[in-house]
Design a protein around this motif. Structure first.
Motif, PDB file in Angstrom:
ATOM      1  N   ALA A  25      -7.416  35.853  80.245  1.00 28.28           N
ATOM      2  CA  ALA A  25      -7.653  37.287  80.418  1.00 28.28           C
ATOM      3  C   ALA A  25      -7.251  38.111  79.205  1.00 28.28           C
ATOM      4  N   GLN A  26      -6.569  37.504  78.236  1.00 24.88           N
ATOM      5  CA  GLN A  26      -6.113  38.254  77.066  1.00 24.88           C
ATOM      6  C   GLN A  26      -7.299  38.771  76.260  1.00 24.88           C
ATOM      7  N   LYS A  27      -7.207  40.026  75.842  1.00 24.50           N
ATOM      8  CA  LYS A  27      -8.300  40.714  75.164  1.00 24.50           C
ATOM      9  C   LYS A  27      -8.007  40.930  73.681  1.00 24.50           C
ATOM     10  N   ASN A  28      -9.085  41.100  72.908  1.00 22.62           N
ATOM     11  CA  ASN A  28      -9.015  41.519  71.503  1.00 22.62           C
ATOM     12  C   ASN A  28      -8.192  40.566  70.636  1.00 22.62           C
ATOM     13  N   ILE A  29      -8.309  39.270  70.906  1.00 24.47           N
ATOM     14  CA  ILE A  29      -7.531  38.305  70.149  1.00 24.47           C
ATOM     15  C   ILE A  29      -8.225  36.944  70.202  1.00 24.47           C
ATOM     16  N   THR A  30      -8.132  36.193  69.105  1.00 26.33           N
ATOM     17  CA  THR A  30      -8.635  34.823  69.081  1.00 26.33           C
ATOM     18  C   THR A  30      -7.514  33.884  69.517  1.00 26.33           C
ATOM     19  N   ILE A  31      -7.778  33.124  70.571  1.00 25.44           N
ATOM     20  CA  ILE A  31      -6.754  32.253  71.158  1.00 25.44           C
ATOM     21  C   ILE A  31      -7.181  30.795  71.060  1.00 25.44           C
ATOM     22  N   GLU A  32      -6.237  29.951  70.715  1.00 30.82           N
ATOM     23  CA  GLU A  32      -6.391  28.508  70.867  1.00 30.82           C
ATOM     24  C   GLU A  32      -5.444  28.116  71.996  1.00 30.82           C
ATOM     25  N   TYR A  33      -6.020  27.725  73.132  1.00 33.74           N
ATOM     26  CA  TYR A  33      -5.192  27.390  74.283  1.00 33.74           C
ATOM     27  C   TYR A  33      -5.067  25.874  74.396  1.00 33.74           C
TER      28      TYR A  33
END
Length: 245
Positions: A25-33
């Motif tokens: 759900a995190q917004k405005n960010i590039t995430i590597e999960y």
């Protein structure tokens, strides 16, 4: 900027979905999960697999405990900044990671941390863990910033190392003490970033409390931090003021 989020999990089918959804759900960010599963047998693995490529890296194999699992995730991470989210926990809102990235982009720092809160199984607020008064010499008193809110550049982990798996439940304390002893540049943000569920390994019994304080003393001794058990146990007095009555 890319942030790598590591979740270590073992048999947490009742909470892992909330944790995953919180990250996605995190917004405005590039995430590597990255999720590291210790070989769950209760359906946790199937829940994780149902998300497909929304989870960039999924490791499922036996491990030697949570710190070994987290180290696997940290080694696999390619983000500029690395943090973790435990399988029972969630982010306080959907812009936490965006604000972390913004802080790193604006400040000449190696790490950042904030506050966390603890809730019980019904969601009732139990405790506020505020990191704002932290000073590096607090490690001698068994105190540290809220580790679930701690984010550091990957290059810091590459230079200073990962969790010491010889510690059973205080490897997070040892890692942070080691990092701060190396004079990392840090910033505290007066916000709540993580909602944790009570019942963690270090607080679930008297035996666990005795073990963690013994390991804190061992970590301080190894790192040349002068302390004693009177100092370490004194932290419980200040913790009393964190609980919500």
């Amino acid at each position: 900027m890319k942030i790598s989020i590591i979740t270590a999990v073992y048999n947490r089918k009742d909470t892992i979905r909330q944790c995953i959804e919180s990250v996605l759900a995190q917004k405005n960010i590039t995430i590597e999960y990255i999720i590291v599963d210790g070989g769950s047998k209760d359906g946790t693995k199937e829940i994780i697999e149902s998300y497909g490529n929304k989870i960039q890296k999924f490791i499922s194999e036996p491990d030697k405990g949570i710190y070994d699992a987290l180290n696997k995730g940290f080694r696999a991470a390619t983000g500029d900044v690395i943090g973790l989210l435990h399988s029972d926990d969630r982010f306080a809102d959907d812009l936490v990671l965006a604000r972390i990235a913004e802080t790193f982009s604006k400040e000449d720092i190696d790490a950042v941390f904030a506050d966390i809160i603890f809730v019980n199984s019904t969601g009732k607020l139990i405790r506020r863990y505020k990191s704002g008064n932290f000073k590096p010499n607090d490690f001698a008193y068994g105190k540290m910033p809220a580790h679930p809110s701690f984010y550091a550049k990957k290059e810091i982990y590459d230079r200073l190392g990962l969790f010491d798996v010889n510690f059973k439940i205080a490897a997070d304390f040892e890692l942070l003490a080691r990092f701060f002893k190396a004079n990392i540049r840090y910033k505290y943000i007066p916000e709540t970033w993580v909602v944790m569920q009570t019942g963690g390994e270090s607080t679930k019994s008297i035996k666990s409390n005795l073990l963690i304080n013994r390991e804190i003393k061992e970590a301080c001794d190894e790192l040349g931090i002068k302390t004693n058990y009177f100092k370490i146990y004194s932290k419980y007095f200040t913790k009393l003021f964190e609980f919500i009555v």
